[in-house]
Design a protein around this motif. Structure first.
Motif, mmCIF file in Angstrom:
data_model
loop_
_atom_site.group_PDB
_atom_site.id
_atom_site.type_symbol
_atom_site.label_atom_id
_atom_site.label_comp_id
_atom_site.label_asym_id
_atom_site.label_seq_id
_atom_site.Cartn_x
_atom_site.Cartn_y
_atom_site.Cartn_z
ATOM 1 N N PRO A 51 0.817 -1.203 0.000
ATOM 2 C CA PRO A 51 0.000 0.000 0.000
ATOM 3 C C PRO A 51 0.861 1.267 0.000
ATOM 4 O O PRO A 51 2.091 1.206 0.032
ATOM 5 N N GLY A 52 0.155 2.414 -0.043
ATOM 6 C CA GLY A 52 0.827 3.702 0.121
ATOM 7 C C GLY A 52 1.001 4.499 -1.148
ATOM 8 O O GLY A 52 1.544 5.606 -1.105
ATOM 9 N N THR A 53 0.540 3.970 -2.296
ATOM 10 C CA THR A 53 0.629 4.701 -3.557
ATOM 11 C C THR A 53 -0.722 4.645 -4.262
ATOM 12 O O THR A 53 -1.680 4.017 -3.781
ATOM 13 N N ASP A 54 -0.786 5.269 -5.439
ATOM 14 C CA ASP A 54 -2.011 5.209 -6.250
ATOM 15 C C ASP A 54 -1.971 4.055 -7.230
ATOM 16 O O ASP A 54 -2.804 3.982 -8.137
ATOM 17 N N ARG A 55 -1.041 3.111 -7.056
ATOM 18 C CA ARG A 55 -0.829 2.038 -8.026
ATOM 19 C C ARG A 55 -1.161 0.656 -7.474
ATOM 20 O O ARG A 55 -0.959 0.377 -6.295
ATOM 21 N N LEU A 56 -1.642 -0.192 -8.385
ATOM 22 C CA LEU A 56 -1.773 -1.621 -8.141
ATOM 23 C C LEU A 56 -0.962 -2.339 -9.217
ATOM 24 O O LEU A 56 -1.100 -2.023 -10.405
ATOM 25 N N VAL A 57 -0.146 -3.286 -8.815
ATOM 26 C CA VAL A 57 0.611 -4.104 -9.761
ATOM 27 C C VAL A 57 0.029 -5.514 -9.705
ATOM 28 O O VAL A 57 0.113 -6.186 -8.679
ATOM 29 N N LEU A 58 -0.583 -5.942 -10.817
ATOM 30 C CA LEU A 58 -1.225 -7.246 -10.882
ATOM 31 C C LEU A 58 -0.481 -8.148 -11.851
ATOM 32 O O LEU A 58 0.031 -7.693 -12.877
ATOM 33 N N ALA A 59 -0.419 -9.439 -11.545
ATOM 34 C CA ALA A 59 0.128 -10.449 -12.447
ATOM 35 C C ALA A 59 -1.006 -11.409 -12.777
ATOM 36 O O ALA A 59 -1.536 -12.085 -11.892
ATOM 37 N N VAL A 60 -1.382 -11.465 -14.044
ATOM 38 C CA VAL A 60 -2.576 -12.191 -14.469
ATOM 39 C C VAL A 60 -2.191 -13.338 -15.390
ATOM 40 O O VAL A 60 -1.575 -13.119 -16.440
ATOM 41 N N LYS A 61 -2.559 -14.558 -15.014
ATOM 42 C CA LYS A 61 -2.318 -15.718 -15.858
ATOM 43 C C LYS A 61 -3.519 -15.923 -16.780
ATOM 44 O O LYS A 61 -4.667 -15.896 -16.336
ATOM 45 N N GLN A 62 -3.234 -16.117 -18.074
ATOM 46 C CA GLN A 62 -4.306 -16.383 -19.028
ATOM 47 C C GLN A 62 -4.592 -17.878 -19.073
ATOM 48 O O GLN A 62 -3.692 -18.692 -19.264
ATOM 49 N N TYR A 63 -5.872 -18.228 -18.886
ATOM 50 C CA TYR A 63 -6.283 -19.623 -18.881
ATOM 51 C C TYR A 63 -6.997 -19.964 -20.179
ATOM 52 O O TYR A 63 -7.709 -19.131 -20.744
ATOM 53 N N ASP A 64 -6.821 -21.190 -20.642
ATOM 54 C CA ASP A 64 -7.535 -21.656 -21.825
ATOM 55 C C ASP A 64 -9.040 -21.597 -21.546
ATOM 56 O O ASP A 64 -9.518 -22.145 -20.549
ATOM 57 N N GLY A 65 -9.774 -20.928 -22.412
ATOM 58 C CA GLY A 65 -11.199 -20.787 -22.210
ATOM 59 C C GLY A 65 -11.553 -19.752 -21.173
ATOM 60 O O GLY A 65 -12.716 -19.626 -20.784
ATOM 61 N N GLY A 66 -10.568 -19.000 -20.686
ATOM 62 C CA GLY A 66 -10.831 -17.971 -19.687
ATOM 63 C C GLY A 66 -11.569 -16.790 -20.285
ATOM 64 O O GLY A 66 -11.628 -16.610 -21.500
ATOM 65 N N THR A 67 -12.139 -15.987 -19.415
ATOM 66 C CA THR A 67 -12.885 -14.812 -19.867
ATOM 67 C C THR A 67 -12.176 -13.538 -19.398
ATOM 68 O O THR A 67 -11.579 -12.823 -20.190
ATOM 69 N N CYS A 68 -12.211 -13.297 -18.106
ATOM 70 C CA CYS A 68 -11.605 -12.076 -17.577
ATOM 71 C C CYS A 68 -10.097 -12.065 -17.817
ATOM 72 O O CYS A 68 -9.527 -11.028 -18.167
ATOM 73 N N SER A 69 -9.437 -13.208 -17.656
ATOM 74 C CA SER A 69 -7.984 -13.242 -17.841
ATOM 75 C C SER A 69 -7.607 -12.926 -19.280
ATOM 76 O O SER A 69 -6.621 -12.217 -19.538
ATOM 77 N N VAL A 70 -8.387 -13.434 -20.248
ATOM 78 C CA VAL A 70 -8.125 -13.127 -21.655
ATOM 79 C C VAL A 70 -8.327 -11.636 -21.905
ATOM 80 O O VAL A 70 -7.514 -10.977 -22.571
ATOM 81 N N TRP A 71 -9.403 -11.092 -21.368
ATOM 82 C CA TRP A 71 -9.714 -9.668 -21.535
ATOM 83 C C TRP A 71 -8.600 -8.801 -20.945
ATOM 84 O O TRP A 71 -8.167 -7.826 -21.563
ATOM 85 N N LEU A 72 -8.105 -9.150 -19.766
ATOM 86 C CA LEU A 72 -7.032 -8.370 -19.142
ATOM 87 C C LEU A 72 -5.749 -8.443 -19.965
ATOM 88 O O LEU A 72 -5.018 -7.452 -20.071
ATOM 89 N N HIS A 73 -5.463 -9.595 -20.546
ATOM 90 C CA HIS A 73 -4.265 -9.719 -21.374
ATOM 91 C C HIS A 73 -4.348 -8.843 -22.622
ATOM 92 O O HIS A 73 -3.308 -8.494 -23.198
ATOM 93 N N GLU A 74 -5.553 -8.485 -23.013
ATOM 94 C CA GLU A 74 -5.741 -7.660 -24.211
ATOM 95 C C GLU A 74 -5.722 -6.165 -23.903
ATOM 96 O O GLU A 74 -5.741 -5.346 -24.824
ATOM 97 N N ARG A 75 -5.665 -5.794 -22.630
ATOM 98 C CA ARG A 75 -5.679 -4.361 -22.275
ATOM 99 C C ARG A 75 -4.349 -3.730 -22.683
ATOM 100 O O ARG A 75 -3.290 -4.357 -22.633
ATOM 101 N N THR A 76 -4.421 -2.457 -23.051
ATOM 102 C CA THR A 76 -3.234 -1.696 -23.431
ATOM 103 C C THR A 76 -3.161 -0.413 -22.597
ATOM 104 O O THR A 76 -4.124 -0.042 -21.900
ATOM 105 N N VAL A 77 -2.016 0.258 -22.657
ATOM 106 C CA VAL A 77 -1.809 1.485 -21.885
ATOM 107 C C VAL A 77 -2.900 2.505 -22.242
ATOM 108 O O VAL A 77 -3.195 2.735 -23.414
ATOM 109 N N GLY A 78 -3.499 3.075 -21.197
ATOM 110 C CA GLY A 78 -4.565 4.049 -21.371
ATOM 111 C C GLY A 78 -5.953 3.482 -21.194
ATOM 112 O O GLY A 78 -6.907 4.243 -20.996
ATOM 113 N N ASP A 79 -6.094 2.155 -21.264
ATOM 114 C CA ASP A 79 -7.401 1.539 -21.050
ATOM 115 C C ASP A 79 -7.834 1.711 -19.597
ATOM 116 O O ASP A 79 -7.006 1.865 -18.690
#
Length: 237
Positions: free
Chosen positions: A62-90
């Protein structure tokens, strides 16, 4: 009642391993005050799935305005696939951090037991633990192969610079020269160097449940074993 959502902007994103992508999220004007080890819930919506929320544990404290997430993409996944497709500014909507996994006593010896992206809360908890620099900790981190190990340079640096931290990798890849099999197969050697430790577990539900059972068999009392707490129900279902 409306959920207390935060609007986060993707500030950076890059691959950690062939299946894991790190995302740095910023919430302008907000300071995160969570306890290391807790998770945020990411809001995801699609025509097929509707609105769903998926938990991800920040690697950073804690203590900043940032979150650092590590997301594994799963076969047939939904949210994980969507997160892997995000780009800077989204923009990504997240709920504020919550959860039951956090250090209970930083002064006590500790075993951190993780597989896959279950390592993510352990990274933040280790940072907090090592800042205390008073007990001895062992991290057992399980994955498939050396290429799948997240944050290995960081973990190797931490273990080299902190004599009170031992890091062990456990891989299912049998060509690996180190520990192989499952994390719970190596508890005796890990716990043997610790004095009445607390054990913190994160991974897929079956791993958590099996590790809890192995810890009990090794003589660790229930009030020294910590996880999110929902894993037994997930396995039973």
């Amino acid at each position: 009642m409306a959920l207390d959502l935060l609007s986060a902007t993707v500030a950076a994103t890059y691959s950690l391993t062939p299946r894991v992508r790190q995302l740095v999220l910023e919430v302008d004007g907000h300071t995160f005050t969570h306890t290391p080890g807790q998770h945020v819930s990411v809001r995801y919506e699609s025509d097929q799935d509707g609105v769903v929320y998926r938990p991800y544990s920040p690697v950073n404290g804690p203590g900043t305005d940032r979150l650092v997430l590590a997301v594994k993409q799963y076969d047939g996944g939904t949210c994980s696939v969507w997160l892997h497709e995000r780009t800077v500014g989204d923009t990504i909507s997240v709920m504020p951090p919550s959860g039951n996994l956090h250090l209970r006593d930083p002064a006590r010896d500790a075993a951190f037991l993780a597989t896959g992206t279950g390592l993510t809360p352990m990274m933040a908890m280790l940072e907090q633990y090592l800042a205390e620099d008073s007990g001895h900790a062992v991290l057992l981190y399980g994955e498939r192969s050396p290429a799948d190990l997240m944050y290995r340079p960081t973990l190797d640096r931490l273990s080299a610079s902190h004599p009170n931290l031992t890091v062990e990798y456990v891989l299912s890849d049998t060509s690996w020269n180190g520990r192989t099999g499952y994390v719970q197969d190596h508890l005796d050697s890990a716990l043997g160097s610790l004095d009445a430790p607390h054990a913190y577990i994160c991974g897929v539900p079956q791993m958590v449940v099996d590790t809890q059972s192995a810890l009990r068999d090794a003589g660790l009392p229930d009030d020294h074993i910590f996880s999110e707490g929902w894993e037994q129900g997930a396995v039973s279902n």
